[in-house]
Design a protein around this motif. Structure first.
Motif, PDB file in Angstrom:
ATOM      1  N   ASN A  83      89.066  21.452  54.414  1.00 18.89           N
ATOM      2  CA  ASN A  83      88.588  22.319  55.488  1.00 18.89           C
ATOM      3  C   ASN A  83      87.538  23.299  54.974  1.00 18.89           C
ATOM      4  O   ASN A  83      86.558  23.576  55.651  1.00 18.89           O
ATOM      5  N   GLU A  84      87.733  23.814  53.767  1.00 22.64           N
ATOM      6  CA  GLU A  84      86.761  24.735  53.179  1.00 22.64           C
ATOM      7  C   GLU A  84      85.441  24.021  52.903  1.00 22.64           C
ATOM      8  O   GLU A  84      84.375  24.565  53.165  1.00 22.64           O
ATOM      9  N   ASN A  86      84.283  21.382  54.456  1.00 23.29           N
ATOM     10  CA  ASN A  86      83.643  21.102  55.739  1.00 23.29           C
ATOM     11  C   ASN A  86      82.934  22.336  56.288  1.00 23.29           C
ATOM     12  O   ASN A  86      81.852  22.246  56.836  1.00 23.29           O
ATOM     13  N   LYS A  87      83.556  23.501  56.129  1.00 27.89           N
ATOM     14  CA  LYS A  87      82.918  24.740  56.585  1.00 27.89           C
ATOM     15  C   LYS A  87      81.670  25.039  55.768  1.00 27.89           C
ATOM     16  O   LYS A  87      80.659  25.463  56.294  1.00 27.89           O
TER      17      LYS A  87
END
Length: 93
Positions: A83-84, A86-87
């Protein structure tokens, strides 16, 4: 060395240390803290499950429980890191 050379060297040195060393250490520290948080959450959840099972007379296999909790912690950690990433990819574009 003259004062101008020392100034130029110190500016280049400061930029190199700040950009390549400190940012990398901060990134590693973030990953270390996330890993510690995931391990703590998984251990607390495992304690709750063990207390519940012991109160009801169910005995869990230690080897299987330890292996499953470790795999769950790794999957949870990789999910946080994904998730990190992707951000970060979204912010760069």
């Amino acid at each position: 060395m003259t004062v101008l050379k020392e100034l130029l060297f110190s500016l280049v040195y400061y930029f190199a240390v700040h950009k390549f060393v400190l940012e990398r250490k901060q990134e590693d520290m973030k990953h270390l803290l996330k890993g510690a948080a995931v391990a703590a959450v998984v251990l607390v959840a495992l304690m709750v499950i063990n207390i519940f099972c012991n109160m009801h007379g169910i005995h869990l296999d230690q080897t299987a429980t330890g292996t499953i909790s470790a795999v769950c912690a790794m999957l949870f950690y990789h999910g946080l890191i994904r998730n990190e990433k992707n951000k970060d990819d979204g912010n760069e574009k």
